[in-house]
Design an enzyme around this catalytic site. Sequence first.
Site, PDB file in Angstrom:
ATOM      1  N   TYR A   1      28.464  17.118  19.333  1.00  7.20           N
ATOM      2  CA  TYR A   1      27.824  16.013  20.041  1.00  7.20           C
ATOM      3  C   TYR A   1      26.475  15.631  19.445  1.00  7.20           C
ATOM      4  O   TYR A   1      25.830  14.700  19.920  1.00  7.20           O
ATOM      5  CB  TYR A   1      27.612  16.376  21.513  1.00  7.20           C
ATOM      6  CG  TYR A   1      28.788  16.037  22.385  1.00  7.20           C
ATOM      7  CD1 TYR A   1      29.960  16.769  22.282  1.00  7.20           C
ATOM      8  CD2 TYR A   1      28.739  14.993  23.303  1.00  7.20           C
ATOM      9  CE1 TYR A   1      31.048  16.471  23.075  1.00  7.20           C
ATOM     10  CE2 TYR A   1      29.823  14.687  24.095  1.00  7.20           C
ATOM     11  CZ  TYR A   1      30.978  15.428  23.981  1.00  7.20           C
ATOM     12  OH  TYR A   1      32.048  15.126  24.774  1.00  7.20           O
TER      13      TYR A   1
ATOM     14  N   LYS B   1      35.269  30.031  19.983  1.00  4.73           N
ATOM     15  CA  LYS B   1      36.416  30.095  19.067  1.00  4.73           C
ATOM     16  C   LYS B   1      35.898  30.792  17.806  1.00  4.73           C
ATOM     17  O   LYS B   1      36.022  30.298  16.676  1.00  4.73           O
ATOM     18  CB  LYS B   1      36.897  28.651  18.787  1.00  4.73           C
ATOM     19  CG  LYS B   1      38.164  28.539  18.003  1.00  4.73           C
ATOM     20  CD  LYS B   1      39.406  28.675  18.844  1.00  4.73           C
ATOM     21  CE  LYS B   1      40.640  28.662  17.961  1.00  4.73           C
ATOM     22  NZ  LYS B   1      41.861  29.037  18.653  1.00  4.73           N
TER      23      LYS B   1
ATOM     24  N   ASP C   1      40.997  28.453  23.854  1.00  3.34           N
ATOM     25  CA  ASP C   1      42.388  28.073  24.132  1.00  3.34           C
ATOM     26  C   ASP C   1      43.012  29.033  25.157  1.00  3.34           C
ATOM     27  O   ASP C   1      43.757  28.617  26.046  1.00  3.34           O
ATOM     28  CB  ASP C   1      43.231  27.974  22.856  1.00  3.34           C
ATOM     29  CG  ASP C   1      42.925  29.058  21.850  1.00  3.34           C
ATOM     30  OD1 ASP C   1      41.817  29.601  21.872  1.00  3.34           O
ATOM     31  OD2 ASP C   1      43.807  29.389  21.035  1.00  3.34           O
TER      32      ASP C   1
ATOM     33  N   ASP D   1      32.793  20.134  27.614  1.00  3.40           N
ATOM     34  CA  ASP D   1      33.258  18.813  28.026  1.00  3.40           C
ATOM     35  C   ASP D   1      34.725  18.880  28.431  1.00  3.40           C
ATOM     36  O   ASP D   1      35.120  18.426  29.507  1.00  3.40           O
ATOM     37  CB  ASP D   1      33.064  17.862  26.831  1.00  3.40           C
ATOM     38  CG  ASP D   1      33.382  16.435  27.186  1.00  3.40           C
ATOM     39  OD1 ASP D   1      33.224  16.076  28.359  1.00  3.40           O
ATOM     40  OD2 ASP D   1      33.798  15.678  26.292  1.00  3.40           O
TER      41      ASP D   1
END
Length: 364
Positions: free
Chosen positions: A124, A191, A225, A249
């Site tokens: 972002y 991640k 995930d 988000d």
Amino acid sequence: MSYKVTLIPGDGIGPEVIDATVKCLEALGVDIEWERVAAGECALESHGKLLPDATLETIRRNKIALKGPITTPVGKGFRSVNVAMRQIFELYVCMRPVKSFGLPTAFHQDVDIIIMRENTEDLYAGVEFSENAAETNKLIEDINAISKEKIREKSALSIKPISRFASERITRFAFEYAVKNNRKKVSCVHKANIMKYTDGLFLDTFYSVAKKYQGRIEVSDVIVDNLAMQLTKRPEFFDVLVLPNLYGDIISDLGAGLIGGLGLAAGANIGDTMAIFEPTHGSAPKYAGKNKVNPIATILSASLMLRHLGESEKAKILEQAIEDVIKDNSSVTYDLKPTRDDPTAVGTKEAALAIIERIKELQK
Ligand code: NAD
């Protein structure tokens, strides 16, 4: 106690949900002097600017704002007025509670999670390079000269900056929140198995900060995930989540889906000295002016504002009134009905009125 708060109705459905929210706060009897200003498409028309200086000035002065959603005009000026405001005021925390309010049709009934999304960096940050621009091709050449892994020619690039500084302050905020609000566990979402340096740094920083809270707060980490899957199956397993910007988000919307949709998803953007409270949803232009959408996400954002101001007792009454109206399910908007075309759905104003009636009963 009396407060002065900047009020930004915003675009699309913004003015309707803000109007409903102001009426609920009036019914609660909180003494707020609103300083109403423009931002977004409406400000472009009135001030020739998406984010007028006068608007920024009142937020700076009052240090607190309640804001409706703002449309991001495609291809004009700012990438997003919302992202710009968060960056200008260093509102580095985006806090989004995901809490069950007894909606009969919700996927889960026992969710009580607080999402703490880092708000200033990651993908972002806006550091992007377009396809085929000379500087992009030069950058690709330079990177390929020093990196083992190569970037395909003529790619577009978005840079993902993650710093120890920003990771540390969001993590510290999450732990301090957990301590003050009697939360049991803080989990880092990442991640790092794939993005070893960026997400790896976020995770490493998380565990450095966590040491200070050993014995007081349970600590864990989860790959994003896997979190998405686990949240749909057993959301009650999670408490406070700390995430880099982009995962925050996406997981916020997943969380909204668990409890009944965007119409219930509240939010707060918080910095060291200022805070802007706003719903998670956007300006839903197709419903603008139709007295159709759910005002509860904005009303719940105002409840977060009350807690921030130290008005926890008023916030509790407001949340109880909302819960009662949702459980009763007779005076709720279309999105909280079993089907979207349910003829018993009420409008924005009527839903707010039901909450106001309940506030009055609770305050008797
Ligand atoms: P959106 O959230 O505005 O709407 C998507 C859909 O969600 C709507 O069509 C509607 O079906 C549902 N929805 C949203 N709010 C609802 C409510 N209160 N009650 C019931 N249903 C509701 O998302 P979008 O269409 O992707 O974005 C529209 C505009 O809003 C874009 O310009 C976008 O950039 C902007 N936006 C602003 C913010 C913000 O101001 N913080 C956040 C997200 C999107």
